[in-house]
Design a protein around this motif. Structure first.
Motif, PDB file in Angstrom:
ATOM      1  N   TYR A  44       4.924  -1.989   0.884  1.00  0.00           N
ATOM      2  CA  TYR A  44       3.691  -2.404   0.317  1.00  0.00           C
ATOM      3  C   TYR A  44       3.129  -1.024  -0.569  1.00  0.00           C
ATOM      4  O   TYR A  44       3.072  -0.036   0.158  1.00  0.00           O
ATOM      5  CB  TYR A  44       2.713  -3.045   1.162  1.00  0.00           C
ATOM      6  CG  TYR A  44       2.938  -4.387   1.503  1.00  0.00           C
ATOM      7  CD1 TYR A  44       3.083  -5.494   0.755  1.00  0.00           C
ATOM      8  CD2 TYR A  44       3.451  -4.529   2.659  1.00  0.00           C
ATOM      9  CE1 TYR A  44       3.421  -6.677   1.142  1.00  0.00           C
ATOM     10  CE2 TYR A  44       3.799  -5.672   3.266  1.00  0.00           C
ATOM     11  CZ  TYR A  44       3.907  -6.952   2.521  1.00  0.00           C
ATOM     12  OH  TYR A  44       4.120  -8.315   2.968  1.00  0.00           O
ATOM     13  N   SER A  45       2.730  -1.263  -1.898  1.00  0.00           N
ATOM     14  CA  SER A  45       2.128  -0.202  -2.660  1.00  0.00           C
ATOM     15  C   SER A  45       0.632   0.262  -1.956  1.00  0.00           C
ATOM     16  O   SER A  45      -0.041  -0.375  -1.255  1.00  0.00           O
ATOM     17  CB  SER A  45       1.879  -0.281  -4.032  1.00  0.00           C
ATOM     18  OG  SER A  45       1.188  -1.261  -4.110  1.00  0.00           O
ATOM     19  N   GLU A  46       0.258   1.469  -2.173  1.00  0.00           N
ATOM     20  CA  GLU A  46      -1.011   1.877  -1.784  1.00  0.00           C
ATOM     21  C   GLU A  46      -2.077   1.000  -2.178  1.00  0.00           C
ATOM     22  O   GLU A  46      -2.919   0.730  -1.416  1.00  0.00           O
ATOM     23  CB  GLU A  46      -1.425   3.196  -2.183  1.00  0.00           C
ATOM     24  CG  GLU A  46      -2.581   3.844  -1.741  1.00  0.00           C
ATOM     25  CD  GLU A  46      -2.892   5.157  -2.221  1.00  0.00           C
ATOM     26  OE1 GLU A  46      -2.588   6.216  -1.329  1.00  0.00           O
ATOM     27  OE2 GLU A  46      -3.374   5.414  -3.330  1.00  0.00           O
ATOM     28  N   SER A 126      -6.147   8.094  -7.684  1.00  0.00           N
ATOM     29  CA  SER A 126      -5.978   7.371  -6.397  1.00  0.00           C
ATOM     30  C   SER A 126      -6.888   7.304  -5.462  1.00  0.00           C
ATOM     31  O   SER A 126      -7.554   6.438  -4.795  1.00  0.00           O
ATOM     32  CB  SER A 126      -4.779   7.677  -5.628  1.00  0.00           C
ATOM     33  OG  SER A 126      -4.329   7.092  -4.514  1.00  0.00           O
TER      34      SER A 126
END
Length: 254
Positions: A44-46, A126
């Motif tokens: 899973y991505s951040e 981010s």
């Protein structure tokens, strides 16, 4: 003759039979979110981890985990404290709070807000997303978030700085609450500064207080004839007669 016998002491002290615990109705959703937050497989991505983390937090504050049981509680505590995304949320949130405290020590309430904005702007995209979604815009007990977007939060912070500076300026002259007895604008400012809800509506109330709204542009340019017909332009006091036209009855003298 009454032959009824009294119940024994053991029977009187016996506890009622245990009722079976109802199944955790949100088990499937809970398990799916736990999997994403823990991200043990690294699939899973951040952004997906952060979304799952905030969804778990929303479940927790809105009562969606009632009846989860001891095993689920242990898993939840572990994942929301030691997972990579949880640690990032905690670290950025703590650094943000420390920046606000430092700003407050040097510049009061307005300094705290300005320090918060400065800290946020220095972060990577981010980190900004993690800070906003996981800390600044965390859901309340109704499940709703304070701000619709980062821009909405920023607008509210800027409005708050304007409000804080106004109150701080009044405070330099004495107790602002005493001054507010004869100053309706300051009284309104103090009321806004004590508001718990500091969302978009609050920011707009501050803008209204200080006259910061853009004036409504609802103007239509009319011709002189249209203005005269609507009564916005006075008719000439002695209008000039129209030139004579042969055969025109309006030009003949009777």
């Amino acid at each position: 003759m009454d032959v009824t016998t009294a119940p024994s002491a053991a029977a009187q002290a016996a506890p009622p039979p245990e009722q079976p615990q109802a199944a955790f109705k949100n088990q499937d959703q809970f398990s799916a979110l736990i999997e994403r937050v823990s991200n043990t497989a690294g699939s899973y991505s951040e952004a997906e981890q952060l979304d799952a983390y905030t969804s778990l937090q929303r479940m927790a504050v809105t009562g969606g985990m009632i009846g989860m049981g001891a095993d689920n509680q242990k898993l939840y505590n572990q994942v929301t404290s030691s997972s990579a995304i949880a640690q990032k949320v905690r670290q950025t949130g703590q650094a943000y709070t420390l920046a606000m405290i430092a700003g407050a020590q040097s510049g009061g309430a307005s300094g705290a807000r300005q320090a918060a904005l400065d800290f946020f702007d220095k972060q990577s995209p981010s980190a900004q997303n993690i800070l906003f979604q996981g800390h600044i815009n965390a859901a309340n007990m109704s499940g709703s978030t304070p701000f619709a977007s980062v821009d909405s939060w920023r607008t509210s912070m800027l409005a708050g700085i304007k409000l804080d500076q106004y109150v701080e300026s009044a405070s330099a002259k004495g107790d602002p609450h005493v001054q507010a007895r004869t100053d309706p604008k300051l009284a309104a400012a103090l009321k806004l500064s004590d508001a718990k809800d500091q969302s978009a509506t609050w920011a707009q109330q501050i803008a209204d207080l200080f006259g910061l709204r853009d004036p409504i542009q609802d103007k239509v340019d009319l011709s002189d004839a249209a203005k005269q017909a609507l009564g916005t332009v006075a008719s000439p006091a002695n209008p000039k007669p129209a030139p004579y036209e042969a055969g025109a009855l309006a030009s003949k003298t009777v």
